[in-house]
Design an enzyme around this catalytic site. Structure first.
Site, PDB file in Angstrom:
ATOM      1  CE1 TYR A 145      30.611  75.284 101.591  1.00 23.07           C
ATOM      2  CE2 TYR A 145      31.785  75.618  99.535  1.00 23.07           C
ATOM      3  CZ  TYR A 145      31.768  75.214 100.855  1.00 23.07           C
ATOM      4  OH  TYR A 145      32.927  74.731 101.430  1.00 23.07           O
ATOM      5  CG  ASP A 240      30.837  83.361  96.942  1.00 16.73           C
ATOM      6  OD1 ASP A 240      31.682  83.286  96.023  1.00 16.73           O
ATOM      7  OD2 ASP A 240      30.758  82.543  97.874  1.00 16.73           O
ATOM      8  CE  LYS A 268      35.149  76.505  93.448  1.00 15.22           C
ATOM      9  NZ  LYS A 268      33.926  76.676  94.180  1.00 15.22           N
TER      10      LYS A 268
HETATM   11  C1  LIG Z   1      34.030  76.871  95.792  1.00 18.99           C
HETATM   12  C2  LIG Z   1      33.272  78.006  96.400  1.00 18.99           C
HETATM   13  C3  LIG Z   1      33.721  78.670  97.550  1.00 18.99           C
HETATM   14  C4  LIG Z   1      34.873  78.163  98.364  1.00 18.99           C
HETATM   15  O1  LIG Z   1      36.071  78.203  97.682  1.00 18.99           O
HETATM   16  P1  LIG Z   1      37.245  77.191  98.169  1.00 18.99           P
HETATM   17  O2  LIG Z   1      38.399  77.581  97.304  1.00 18.99           O
HETATM   18  O3  LIG Z   1      36.715  75.812  97.912  1.00 18.99           O
HETATM   19  O4  LIG Z   1      37.476  77.441  99.598  1.00 18.99           O
HETATM   20  C5  LIG Z   1      33.051  79.805  97.955  1.00 18.99           C
HETATM   21  N1  LIG Z   1      31.984  80.260  97.291  1.00 18.99           N
HETATM   22  C6  LIG Z   1      31.512  79.643  96.195  1.00 18.99           C
HETATM   23  C7  LIG Z   1      30.344  80.221  95.467  1.00 18.99           C
HETATM   24  C8  LIG Z   1      32.125  78.479  95.724  1.00 18.99           C
HETATM   25  O5  LIG Z   1      31.611  77.835  94.682  1.00 18.99           O
END
Ligand SMILES: *Cc1c(COP(=O)(O)O)cnc(C)c1O
Length: 428
Positions: A145, A240, A268
């Protein structure tokens, strides 16, 4: 005047006003049934709901709260910002400090731009990859994701590793076709796609350790293989690290596995629980971003002083000696507690853990990609989840999420978690 409302009353009212009663879908408990509790406050490893119950929290705001809830040092840092005003739309010293710290910890990042969410940062990273390479296709992996950007809400099309189809209503099919989706850990698949389409592919984007189908680590050689393939075909490799950044060690997954991507997406932890994201990478690539170059990206609240202060203070705490060893030991204790409880109850599970992130899959496994993750018995997970909740432990309300340890999880919490697990597994 009526008395204080219960979670159920809040949820009924929320559903009248907010789609599904929640501002992000997984919070609605659809993956496990039942109704969500409403949080009144949180401290350390504990959440307190409006009904007067408390839980040891392993969701931790879905990853950012690696120090636990409301640590004093972050509260003090936030208070200092509040006293000076909290948004100017003009540069602030904290942004430079955070950029310097990110660049120091991630040698692959020479220039970095802050955003307000991980979604935004991932969308921007793709735009940068497309703008820099002048190519349009991207490759992603099933079960990874990267936020809810249109190009990234795409699943595999029928007929193997071909062109993607939208994973959400509202994503244009013409856009989804530009995204090729492959199974995670499938290096041969990536090789065939790059050999066939290499000159059209702007980027391969991957969670180096997946958190978003539950925890799935990369097979040995998978990330190195992606590095080699993308370099050979002139495509950018995007890690990511929104979850893994500053979690799997200060240098994230790229330090752990020794791979330097071209671009990195963060979020995060770098905001310590306030809204934030970041993307960065090699200077020649990031120098294409406006106002230096022709790739546009902007944000009213980007680099917000509150988020930056919470992030900086969180990173300062993570630079103290022994922090990652502590997280590792506590996560290992949770792993052992779950495995012993499962064994005693003769429930087959596969426990995937990398550092302080872990998932207990209700399947014999191994779980190496989305197909094997999907083999999990989600009904059984739901029963286990509710048993844990009864026992005062809040796991993610879905089989396909990670549990996150924080520095606030103490020995008592770990023992209580193991006890709750024994009781919950016994009922399955
Ligand atoms: C949480 C997440 C996102 C998106 O971040 P948001 O701050 O929720 O938009 C993107 N990539 C990964 C791997 C994530 O866990």
């Amino acid at each position: 005047m009526i008395g204080p409302l219960t979670s159920d009353q809040f949820f009924a009212e929320a559903q009248r006003l907010i789609p599904g009663g929640v501002n992000s879908p997984v919070r609605a408990f659809r993956g496990v049934g039942g109704r969500p509790f409403f949080v009144a406050r949180a401290e350390g490893a504990r959440l307190f709901d409006v009904d007067g119950r408390s839980y040891i929290d392993y969701v931790m705001s879905w990853g950012p709260l690696i120090l636990g809830h409301a640590p004093k040092r972050v509260r003090d840092a936030l208070q200092a910002v509040l006293d000076r005003g909290w948004s100017y739309g003009a540069p602030t010293p904290g942004e430079v400090e955070l950029a310097r710290e990110i660049a120091r910890a991630y040698p692959s990042i020479e220039l970095v731009r802050l955003t307000s969410s991980g979604t935004e940062a991932a969308m921007a990273a793709l735009r940068v990859a497309r703008g820099f390479t002048r190519r349009e296709r991207i490759v992603k992996f099933e079960g990874c994701y990267h936020g809810h950007g249109d190009s990234l809400l795409v699943k595999a099309g029928s007929g193997g590793a071909t062109f993607g189809v939208p994973d959400s209503l509202g994503v244009p099919a013409d856009l989804a076709r530009l995204t090729v989706t492959l199974p995670f850990n499938d290096l041969d698949g990536a090789r065939s796609v790059l050999d066939a389409l290499g000159r059209e592919i702007a980027a391969v984007i991957v969670e180096p350790v997946v958190g978003n189908m539950g925890v799935v680590p990369p097979r040995p050689g998978f990330l190195a293989g992606l590095r080699e393939l993308t370099a050979r075909h002139g495509a950018l490799l995007i890690f990511d690290e929104v979850i893994t950044g500053f979690r799997l060690g200060y240098g994230g997954a790229q330090a752990l596995y020794g791979i330097a991507p071209d671009l990195t997406v963060l979020g995060k932890i770098i905001g310590g629980g306030l809204p934030v994201g970041a993307y960065g990478g090699r200077r020649e690539i990031m120098a294409q971003v406006s106002p230096l170059g022709g790739i546009y990206q902007a944000g009213t609240l980007s680099g917000n002083p509150l988020a930056v202060a919470a992030g900086l203070e969180t990173l300062a705490a993570l630079r103290e000696p022994g922090v990652y060893e502590t997280l590792e030991a506590r996560a290992a204790a949770v792993e052992n507690g779950l495995l012993e409880a499962a064994r005693a109850a003769r429930v087959p599970v596969t426990l995937n853990r990398v550092g302080s992130m872990l998932t207990c899959f209700f399947t014999e496994g191994p779980v190496v990609d989305w197909a094997s993750a999907k083999a999990a018995d989600t009904r059984r997970y739901a029963a286990f989840f509710h048993g844990m909740l009864e026992g005062g432990v809040y796991l993610a309300p879905s089989q396909y999420e990670a549990a996150f340890l924080s520095l606030a999880h103490g020995d008592d919490d770990l023992a209580a978690t193991a006890a709750a697990a024994r009781a919950s597994f016994r009922t399955l």
